[in-house]
Design a protein around this motif. Structure first.
Motif, PDB file in Angstrom:
ATOM      1  N   TYR A  21       0.818  -1.216   0.000  1.00  0.00           N
ATOM      2  CA  TYR A  21       0.000   0.000   0.000  1.00  0.00           C
ATOM      3  C   TYR A  21       0.848   1.260   0.000  1.00  0.00           C
ATOM      4  CZ  TYR A  21      -4.807  -1.644   0.227  1.00  0.00           C
ATOM      5  OH  TYR A  21      -6.019  -2.188  -0.098  1.00  0.00           O
ATOM      6  N   ILE A 113     -26.669  13.847  -3.919  1.00  0.00           N
ATOM      7  CA  ILE A 113     -26.319  12.858  -4.938  1.00  0.00           C
ATOM      8  C   ILE A 113     -26.260  13.463  -6.348  1.00  0.00           C
ATOM      9  CG2 ILE A 113     -27.014  10.731  -3.756  1.00  0.00           C
ATOM     10  CD1 ILE A 113     -29.645  10.912  -5.314  1.00  0.00           C
ATOM     11  N   GLN A 117     -21.043  17.210 -12.645  1.00  0.00           N
ATOM     12  CA  GLN A 117     -21.211  17.429 -14.087  1.00  0.00           C
ATOM     13  C   GLN A 117     -22.567  18.047 -14.429  1.00  0.00           C
ATOM     14  OE1 GLN A 117     -19.701  14.764 -12.812  1.00  0.00           O
ATOM     15  NE2 GLN A 117     -17.693  15.092 -13.703  1.00  0.00           N
ATOM     16  N   ILE A 265      -8.975  10.115  11.522  1.00  0.00           N
ATOM     17  CA  ILE A 265      -9.595   8.792  11.435  1.00  0.00           C
ATOM     18  C   ILE A 265     -10.963   8.799  12.128  1.00  0.00           C
ATOM     19  CG2 ILE A 265      -9.321   6.376  12.113  1.00  0.00           C
ATOM     20  CD1 ILE A 265      -7.197   6.872  10.176  1.00  0.00           C
ATOM     21  N   ILE A 268     -13.534  10.708  10.000  1.00  0.00           N
ATOM     22  CA  ILE A 268     -14.019   9.939   8.850  1.00  0.00           C
ATOM     23  C   ILE A 268     -15.095   8.959   9.299  1.00  0.00           C
ATOM     24  CG2 ILE A 268     -13.386   8.238   7.093  1.00  0.00           C
ATOM     25  CD1 ILE A 268     -12.205  10.902   6.476  1.00  0.00           C
ATOM     26  N   SER A 269     -14.828   8.225  10.394  1.00  0.00           N
ATOM     27  CA  SER A 269     -15.821   7.213  10.748  1.00  0.00           C
ATOM     28  C   SER A 269     -17.075   7.867  11.322  1.00  0.00           C
ATOM     29  CB  SER A 269     -15.241   6.128  11.658  1.00  0.00           C
ATOM     30  OG  SER A 269     -14.744   6.658  12.832  1.00  0.00           O
ATOM     31  N   ALA A 272     -19.174   9.264   8.432  1.00  0.00           N
ATOM     32  CA  ALA A 272     -19.814   8.266   7.570  1.00  0.00           C
ATOM     33  C   ALA A 272     -21.013   7.632   8.264  1.00  0.00           C
ATOM     34  CB  ALA A 272     -18.803   7.202   7.173  1.00  0.00           C
ATOM     35  N   ILE A 273     -20.905   7.440   9.573  1.00  0.00           N
ATOM     36  CA  ILE A 273     -21.932   6.665  10.262  1.00  0.00           C
ATOM     37  C   ILE A 273     -23.176   7.487  10.536  1.00  0.00           C
ATOM     38  CG2 ILE A 273     -22.382   5.523  12.478  1.00  0.00           C
ATOM     39  CD1 ILE A 273     -19.376   4.515  12.079  1.00  0.00           C
TER      40      ILE A 273
ATOM     41  N   PHE B  88     -11.564  -5.787  -0.066  1.00  0.00           N
ATOM     42  CA  PHE B  88     -10.282  -5.424   0.532  1.00  0.00           C
ATOM     43  C   PHE B  88     -10.478  -4.564   1.784  1.00  0.00           C
ATOM     44  CE2 PHE B  88      -8.401  -6.992  -3.328  1.00  0.00           C
ATOM     45  CZ  PHE B  88      -7.147  -7.415  -2.928  1.00  0.00           C
ATOM     46  N   VAL B 165      -9.167   0.789  -6.188  1.00  0.00           N
ATOM     47  CA  VAL B 165      -9.343  -0.149  -5.076  1.00  0.00           C
ATOM     48  C   VAL B 165      -8.303   0.153  -3.995  1.00  0.00           C
ATOM     49  CG1 VAL B 165      -9.149  -2.575  -4.389  1.00  0.00           C
ATOM     50  CG2 VAL B 165     -10.403  -1.946  -6.454  1.00  0.00           C
ATOM     51  N   SER B 169     -10.237   1.235  -0.579  1.00  0.00           N
ATOM     52  CA  SER B 169     -10.282   0.195   0.457  1.00  0.00           C
ATOM     53  C   SER B 169      -9.850   0.747   1.817  1.00  0.00           C
ATOM     54  CB  SER B 169      -9.424  -0.996   0.052  1.00  0.00           C
ATOM     55  OG  SER B 169      -8.118  -0.581  -0.246  1.00  0.00           O
ATOM     56  N   TYR B 171     -10.350   3.760   2.965  1.00  0.00           N
ATOM     57  CA  TYR B 171     -11.468   4.542   3.495  1.00  0.00           C
ATOM     58  C   TYR B 171     -12.539   3.615   4.048  1.00  0.00           C
ATOM     59  CZ  TYR B 171     -14.186   8.893   3.618  1.00  0.00           C
ATOM     60  OH  TYR B 171     -14.881  10.024   4.023  1.00  0.00           O
ATOM     61  N   ILE B 174     -11.865   2.069   7.451  1.00  0.00           N
ATOM     62  CA  ILE B 174     -12.182   2.890   8.630  1.00  0.00           C
ATOM     63  C   ILE B 174     -13.644   2.695   9.036  1.00  0.00           C
ATOM     64  CG2 ILE B 174     -12.335   5.276   9.489  1.00  0.00           C
ATOM     65  CD1 ILE B 174      -9.504   4.451   9.062  1.00  0.00           C
ATOM     66  N   ILE B 175     -14.533   2.662   8.046  1.00  0.00           N
ATOM     67  CA  ILE B 175     -15.960   2.513   8.356  1.00  0.00           C
ATOM     68  C   ILE B 175     -16.248   1.095   8.863  1.00  0.00           C
ATOM     69  CG2 ILE B 175     -18.287   2.653   7.404  1.00  0.00           C
ATOM     70  CD1 ILE B 175     -17.105   4.667   5.343  1.00  0.00           C
ATOM     71  N   ALA B 178     -15.241   0.784  12.477  1.00  0.00           N
ATOM     72  CA  ALA B 178     -16.263   1.345  13.362  1.00  0.00           C
ATOM     73  C   ALA B 178     -17.435   0.371  13.502  1.00  0.00           C
ATOM     74  CB  ALA B 178     -16.741   2.687  12.832  1.00  0.00           C
ATOM     75  N   ILE B 216     -23.456   1.983   4.062  1.00  0.00           N
ATOM     76  CA  ILE B 216     -22.694   3.210   3.803  1.00  0.00           C
ATOM     77  C   ILE B 216     -21.564   2.954   2.811  1.00  0.00           C
ATOM     78  CG2 ILE B 216     -21.276   5.007   4.842  1.00  0.00           C
ATOM     79  CD1 ILE B 216     -22.698   4.054   7.529  1.00  0.00           C
ATOM     80  N   LEU B 220     -21.066   4.720  -0.754  1.00  0.00           N
ATOM     81  CA  LEU B 220     -19.920   5.583  -1.064  1.00  0.00           C
ATOM     82  C   LEU B 220     -19.128   5.073  -2.267  1.00  0.00           C
ATOM     83  CD1 LEU B 220     -18.554   6.424   2.503  1.00  0.00           C
ATOM     84  CD2 LEU B 220     -19.740   7.952   0.929  1.00  0.00           C
ATOM     85  N   ARG B 223     -21.257   5.654  -5.509  1.00  0.00           N
ATOM     86  CA  ARG B 223     -21.313   7.052  -5.922  1.00  0.00           C
ATOM     87  C   ARG B 223     -19.951   7.527  -6.418  1.00  0.00           C
ATOM     88  NH1 ARG B 223     -21.866  11.801  -1.689  1.00  0.00           N
ATOM     89  NH2 ARG B 223     -19.730  11.065  -1.483  1.00  0.00           N
ATOM     90  N   MET B 227     -18.666   8.672 -10.250  1.00  0.00           N
ATOM     91  CA  MET B 227     -18.267  10.060 -10.473  1.00  0.00           C
ATOM     92  C   MET B 227     -16.770  10.221 -10.720  1.00  0.00           C
ATOM     93  SD  MET B 227     -20.486  12.279  -7.802  1.00  0.00           S
ATOM     94  CE  MET B 227     -22.195  11.958  -7.418  1.00  0.00           C
ATOM     95  N   ILE B 275     -27.190   7.477 -11.384  1.00  0.00           N
ATOM     96  CA  ILE B 275     -26.611   7.443 -10.031  1.00  0.00           C
ATOM     97  C   ILE B 275     -27.718   7.485  -8.978  1.00  0.00           C
ATOM     98  CG2 ILE B 275     -25.178   8.677  -8.354  1.00  0.00           C
ATOM     99  CD1 ILE B 275     -23.387   9.565 -10.567  1.00  0.00           C
ATOM    100  N   ALA B 276     -28.701   8.381  -9.180  1.00  0.00           N
ATOM    101  CA  ALA B 276     -29.784   8.501  -8.205  1.00  0.00           C
ATOM    102  C   ALA B 276     -30.537   7.176  -8.081  1.00  0.00           C
ATOM    103  CB  ALA B 276     -30.731   9.633  -8.601  1.00  0.00           C
ATOM    104  N   THR B 279     -28.142   4.345  -6.434  1.00  0.00           N
ATOM    105  CA  THR B 279     -27.812   4.502  -5.007  1.00  0.00           C
ATOM    106  C   THR B 279     -29.067   4.461  -4.134  1.00  0.00           C
ATOM    107  OG1 THR B 279     -27.803   6.903  -5.283  1.00  0.00           O
ATOM    108  CG2 THR B 279     -25.679   5.813  -5.361  1.00  0.00           C
ATOM    109  N   LEU B 280     -30.170   5.076  -4.580  1.00  0.00           N
ATOM    110  CA  LEU B 280     -31.371   5.054  -3.747  1.00  0.00           C
ATOM    111  C   LEU B 280     -31.912   3.633  -3.630  1.00  0.00           C
ATOM    112  CD1 LEU B 280     -33.159   8.384  -4.790  1.00  0.00           C
ATOM    113  CD2 LEU B 280     -31.758   7.930  -2.774  1.00  0.00           C
TER     114      LEU B 280
END
Lengths: 274, 293
Positions: A21, A113, A117, A265, A268-269, A272-273, B88, B165, B169, B171, B174-175, B178, B216, B220, B223, B227, B275-276, B279-280
């Motif tokens: 990484y 959303i 563009q 960190i 970010i979490s 997102a949550i 990943f 990726v 991955s 990002y 982290i979620i 949690a 989530i 993410l 989306r 984009m 996209i709408a 994702t929805l």
């Protein structure tokens, strides 16, 4: 015994992945000290000496001082404005239950959303052809306020919901005005979510390319992503200088990360949550 | 305190708290969005005129093979990145929460690519694919590394997937961390006493309880990969032979290289609708499956 082997295997696998990484960054660092010929000869070897001349060349060509100042200015001012106005808007939408507030909130959430563009060309028409205010940093900052307000208001809104109203009512009885009540009583309580919002917006605005590439045309207004873009194309033959430029471009945000790693960190979490 | 009856009071409250952000939002998002809808029916190109021309932009947008090719590339790209990025990300989260040493260092390292924008990441990997990998392939003797990935349509596509990726991955990790942390430990202890092994616990307890995190992360990655623009521009610029041109880049080129604002605007609206819808639907589908402990 089996548990121990499993543990060693996990650690080995993680170290291997970790190395993969971060290897691209190692590659940038080692090649930024090499001259053109040695990059071509062997891009994976360590440099023979710590020669900083690539950095000087990259620094001047990128006009790095200007780019850093512009990036810091745009990012800080935009974020201060977003935090100031989004927290107030969220407070207003949460506390006053006017009928229209539900509609405003729904529109804000749904707008998240919309791909850039969709508004990009009308944006150019309105702010370029009609008002003629493109190629200016204030326009860029105003655009960040407009694009950033939805997500930040959404995050503040969720947080304010959990704050009891008693505190504000007590402040009101003590004679504090509405604005003072908000800034002295409510805003300090918002601190955790404010830091989350600040971090999410730093990562977005600092690195954003497409919006500034449309707003900004002159070299003196370039932010770091724009000056990197303008610079890199000219140096694909001399990869040593190119790598030095890329390294310069990522140093500020890496420094920011090293100082605030835990908060970033967490931000970010949390972001997102919610 | 929150129920002003008189209109002047109401106006004052609105001006104090909401007027500026709502003005900025309307000026930057809503007004351009509405103008964009209108623009898609007008003859807007090199000069600004708003002559109404009916559905002709829409017909040209739907007839553009370049656009639909880019759409096909984008859909394949989204599928690959959503699957691999989350696999990943989840794997990294399991690794760094398994109680090994240096987990904070690993976490920080895996997340690092997310600090940096797509333009710079694209250039870093361009160097990797142009110089380092062919060199490495020749030294070690791996045939599919010996020539640059960016010169071959199929491998250039996978180069974009690899970089995306690699970035997303960390990002998602982290979620997922949690999500894993939110699971009640006593449930896992009870399962362990009942004889459930690592994989049993993972599949029957951890993953079902982590559906909010999956909701989530899928949202993410969906989306963001639809984009994608910066990375596409910096790493391949759509090449070789436009084989890796994604929708956002195609829209940009239609607008600024071909000067067809109206057609490009329609294509952007098509992207928005896709996209709408995607994702929805995804969020709705997963929300229904969230379980309580």
């Amino acid at each position: 015994m089996n548990k121990k082997i499993a543990k060693i295997l996990t650690l080995t696998a993680t170290i291997a992945l970790f190395f993969l990484y971060i290897y691209p960054f190692i590659l940038v660092v080692i090649n930024s000290f090499k001259d053109r010929a040695s990059v071509i000869r062997d891009p994976m070897s360590l440099p023979d000496s710590l020669d900083f001349s690539n950095f000087f060349a990259a620094y001047t060509t990128m006009d790095f001082t200007t780019a850093v100042i512009n990036s810091i200015m745009v990012t800080t001012i935009s974020i201060v404005l977003i935090i100031f106005f989004a927290s107030m808007l969220a407070y207003f939408l949460q506390r006053w239950d006017w009928k229209i507030n539900k509609t405003i909130f729904t529109v804000l959430v749904l707008s998240m959303i919309i791909p850039f563009q969709v508004v990009m060309l009308p944006f150019v028409v309105i702010y370029g052809s009609v008002f003629g205010v493109l190629d200016s940093l204030p326009t860029l900052i105003f655009a960040y306020l407009g694009f950033g307000v939805a997500q930040s208001t959404f995050l503040y809104h969720g947080f304010i919901k959990s704050i009891p109203r008693e505190l504000e009512e007590a402040a009101a009885i003590d004679g504090a005005g509405r604005i003072r009540t908000f800034f002295q009583v409510v805003f300090p309580i918002l601190k955790p979510i404010t830091s989350t919002i600040a971090i999410l917006n730093v990562l977005w605005i600092w690195n954003d390319f497409l919006l500034p590439s449309i707003v900004i045309t002159s070299a003196s207004n370039r932010t770091i992503p724009l000056s990197t873009f303008a610079f890199f194309g000219r140096f694909t033959a001399d990869f040593g200088v190119a790598m030095a430029g890329l390294l310069l471009a990522i140093i500020p945000i890496i420094a920011f990360y090293l100082v605030l790693q835990k908060h970033i960190i967490k931000g970010i979490s949390d972001g997102a949550i919610k | 305190m929150y129920n002003q009856k008189k209109l002047p009071d109401k106006i004052l409250i609105f001006v104090l708290f909401a007027a500026v952000p709502i003005f900025a939002f309307v000026a930057i998002v809503i007004a351009p969005f509405l103008l964009g809808l209108y623009m898609s029916f007008t003859d807007i190109g090199t000069v600004i005129n708003f002559e109404f021309i009916g559905f002709s932009n829409w017909e040209r947008a739907f007839a553009s093979s370049r656009f639909w090719n880019s759409f096909g590339v984008t859909v394949r790209f989204v599928a690959a990145v959503v699957i691999l990025g989350n696999v990943f990300g989840f794997l990294l989260a399991l690794l760094v929460t398994s109680g090994i040493k240096f987990q904070n260092l690993f976490r920080a390292g895996f997340f690092t690519p997310n600090l940096i924008g797509g333009i710079i990441l694209g250039y870093i990997w361009q160097f990797l694919f142009l110089r380092m990998l062919p060199y490495f392939g020749n030294v070690v003797g791996i045939p599919f590394l010996q020539s640059s990935w960016l010169a071959d349509p199929v491998r250039a596509f996978w180069a974009l997937v690899v970089v995306s990726v690699w970035q997303s991955s960390g990002y998602m990790m982290i979620i997922y961390i949690a999500g894993l942390a939110s699971i009640n430990k006593s449930l896992l202890e009870a399962a362990s006493l009942d004889g459930a092994g690592y994989f049993r616990q993972l599949l029957s307890i951890k993953m079902p309880l982590m559906i909010p995190a999956f909701t989530i992360c899928l949202f993410l990655t969906l989306r963001n990969s639809f984009m994608i623009y910066d990375l596409n521009l910096a790493l391949t610029n759509g090449g070789p032979f436009m084989s890796t041109e994604m929708v956002t880049l195609a829209i940009f080129n239609e607008a600024f290289a071909n000067r067809n604002f109206g057609v490009a605007q329609v294509q952007a609206l098509i992207l928005f609708v896709v996209i709408a819808t995607v994702t929805l639907t995804q969020v709705g589908f997963f929300k229904k499956r969230e379980v309580e402990e």
